[in-house]
Design an enzyme around this catalytic site. Structure first.
Site, PDB file in Angstrom:
ATOM      1  N   GLY A 109      16.904  23.166   5.345  1.00 59.16           N
ATOM      2  CA  GLY A 109      18.155  22.610   6.012  1.00 59.16           C
ATOM      3  C   GLY A 109      19.353  22.447   5.325  1.00 59.16           C
ATOM      4  O   GLY A 109      19.212  22.764   4.112  1.00 59.16           O
ATOM      5  N   LYS A 167      21.717   9.496   9.628  1.00 64.85           N
ATOM      6  CA  LYS A 167      20.119   9.892   9.906  1.00 64.85           C
ATOM      7  C   LYS A 167      19.483   8.395   9.837  1.00 64.85           C
ATOM      8  O   LYS A 167      18.085   8.242  10.040  1.00 64.85           O
ATOM      9  CB  LYS A 167      19.439  10.615   8.871  1.00 64.85           C
ATOM     10  N   GLY A 189      15.176  17.104   3.094  1.00 62.45           N
ATOM     11  CA  GLY A 189      16.066  16.643   4.252  1.00 62.45           C
ATOM     12  C   GLY A 189      15.331  15.748   5.352  1.00 62.45           C
ATOM     13  O   GLY A 189      14.059  15.889   5.266  1.00 62.45           O
ATOM     14  N   ALA A 190      15.935  15.217   6.141  1.00 61.13           N
ATOM     15  CA  ALA A 190      15.285  14.540   7.103  1.00 61.13           C
ATOM     16  C   ALA A 190      16.162  14.534   8.381  1.00 61.13           C
ATOM     17  O   ALA A 190      17.518  14.548   8.310  1.00 61.13           O
ATOM     18  CB  ALA A 190      15.024  13.169   6.762  1.00 61.13           C
ATOM     19  N   GLY A 199      14.929  22.015  11.984  1.00 58.44           N
ATOM     20  CA  GLY A 199      15.277  23.257  11.347  1.00 58.44           C
ATOM     21  C   GLY A 199      13.976  24.220  11.632  1.00 58.44           C
ATOM     22  O   GLY A 199      13.898  25.013  11.006  1.00 58.44           O
ATOM     23  N   THR A 219      21.050  19.863   4.032  1.00 56.81           N
ATOM     24  CA  THR A 219      21.017  18.959   2.941  1.00 56.81           C
ATOM     25  C   THR A 219      20.232  19.359   1.781  1.00 56.81           C
ATOM     26  O   THR A 219      20.664  19.233   0.848  1.00 56.81           O
ATOM     27  CB  THR A 219      20.695  17.471   3.415  1.00 56.81           C
ATOM     28  N   GLU A 230       6.896  22.238   5.386  1.00 55.31           N
ATOM     29  CA  GLU A 230       7.584  21.122   4.747  1.00 55.31           C
ATOM     30  C   GLU A 230       6.436  19.967   4.563  1.00 55.31           C
ATOM     31  O   GLU A 230       6.389  19.506   3.537  1.00 55.31           O
ATOM     32  CB  GLU A 230       8.743  20.463   5.525  1.00 55.31           C
ATOM     33  N   LYS A 254      11.295  14.796  11.087  1.00 56.38           N
ATOM     34  CA  LYS A 254      11.769  16.027  10.543  1.00 56.38           C
ATOM     35  C   LYS A 254      11.575  17.336  11.273  1.00 56.38           C
ATOM     36  O   LYS A 254      10.731  17.228  12.462  1.00 56.38           O
ATOM     37  CB  LYS A 254      11.027  16.350   9.135  1.00 56.38           C
ATOM     38  N   GLY A 255      12.125  18.320  11.064  1.00 55.78           N
ATOM     39  CA  GLY A 255      11.634  19.687  11.877  1.00 55.78           C
ATOM     40  C   GLY A 255      12.650  20.229  12.962  1.00 55.78           C
ATOM     41  O   GLY A 255      12.624  21.161  13.623  1.00 55.78           O
TER      42      GLY A 255
HETATM   43  C1  5RP Z   1      14.013  21.306   8.763  1.00 56.85           C
HETATM   44  C2  5RP Z   1      13.962  19.685   8.526  1.00 56.85           C
HETATM   45  C3  5RP Z   1      15.332  19.626   8.097  1.00 56.85           C
HETATM   46  O1  5RP Z   1      15.217  18.999   6.835  1.00 56.85           O
HETATM   47  C4  5RP Z   1      16.055  18.438   8.962  1.00 56.85           C
HETATM   48  O2  5RP Z   1      15.967  18.934  10.230  1.00 56.85           O
HETATM   49  C5  5RP Z   1      17.322  18.038   8.403  1.00 56.85           C
HETATM   50  O3  5RP Z   1      18.284  19.146   7.924  1.00 56.85           O
HETATM   51  P1  5RP Z   1      19.895  19.011   8.109  1.00 56.85           P
HETATM   52  O4  5RP Z   1      19.919  18.551   6.376  1.00 56.85           O
HETATM   53  O5  5RP Z   1      20.461  20.387   8.153  1.00 56.85           O
HETATM   54  O6  5RP Z   1      20.588  18.044   8.710  1.00 56.85           O
HETATM   55  O7  5RP Z   1      13.316  19.173   8.842  1.00 56.85           O
HETATM   56  O8  5RP Z   1      12.872  21.605   9.483  1.00 56.85           O
END
Ligand code: 5RP
Length: 234
Positions: free
Chosen positions: A31, A126, A87-88, A102, A33, A108, A99-100
């Site tokens: 992700g 978040k 990230g989350a 991405g 972050t 993960e 999560k997920g």
């Molecule tokens: C990917 C994830 C990412 O960590 C989550 O979607 C946060 O993404 P971002 O930091 O781009 O907001 O779980 O599967």
């Protein structure tokens, strides 16, 4: 002063990377972050000559590790990860997560479950009171053959299932494991443990994006500072 979401993500990532010490095996999350954390690890390796090995949780993390000079390893070679940084999408007051978004949730969760210490990083939007609020769905990784069954079972649990479509190509998102992603919206989730149990019982569900009881520390970038949330210290 209000910082941009990017600055918040970056600040949270740099705070997390301070936990990494010479010789550690580090879980590399996915992700936008987590990408800042991989960047920061690359910088520390270069400037401090720190010896670390990264376990990527996705093809994205793998590529970023290569680009930023972070040597990679596998869970076969190094089954115990010293510290995992990821990230989350949502974080509740108990530090349970969704999560997920991405589509990297399976790897993960495997990396997180292999870690001695799990640090999650995010911008402040978040943080929520209840997982699922704002109609945030729970991403499910689903074996393609099981889509119809999973869809019906999610509906029977009161959820609204939506097969995730790609952008830039017609058709469903295919995960790094060759499966599809079903986003299941349940509204506010008052009993995430029970929902996790019910979802994991559905044949065809490989994994859910509910990360319960896995976080040790969360760094939230807020304004120009970073807020540290710790398990059992809320
Ligand atoms: C990917 C994830 C990412 O960590 C989550 O979607 C946060 O993404 P971002 O930091 O781009 O907001 O779980 O599967």
């Amino acid at each position: 002063m209000q910082a941009s979401p990017d600055a918040e993500k970056r600040n949270a990532a740099y705070a997390a990377v301070d936990h990494v010490k010479d010789g550690m095996v580090v879980g590399l999350g996915s992700g936008t972050t987590a990408a800042y954390a991989i960047l920061a690890l690359g910088e520390r390796r270069k400037h401090e000559n720190m010896q670390i090995l990264g376990v990527p949780s996705s093809y994205q993390a793998f590529q970023l590790a290569i680009q930023n000079g972070v040597p990679i390893t596998t869970l076969e070679e190094n089954p115990i990860v010293d510290v995992n940084i990821d990230g989350a999408d949502q974080i509740d007051p108990q530090l349970n997560l969704i999560k997920g978004m991405g589509a990297a949730l399976v790897r993960e969760k495997i990396v997180a479950a292999s870690a001695r210490h799990n640090i999650f990083i995010a911008d402040q939007k978040k943080k929520v009171l209840v997982l699922g609020e704002g109609n945030q769905p729970v991403p499910l990784e689903v074996v393609p053959f099981g889509v119809a069954l999973v869809r019906r079972r999610v509906q029977a649990l009161g959820g609204i299932p939506m097969l995730r479509e790609t952008k830039g190509k017609l058709g469903p998102v295919i995960s790094d494991n060759g499966n599809v992603i079903m986003d299941a919206a349940f509204g506010a989730i008052n009993d995430p443990e029970e929902l996790e149990l019910q979802l994991k019982k559905i044949p065809g569900v490989v994994e859910t994006g509910l990360f319960l009881g896995l976080s040790d520390v969360v760094y939230l970038g807020t304004g120009t500072t970073v807020q540290k949330l710790e398990k059992n210290r809320l």
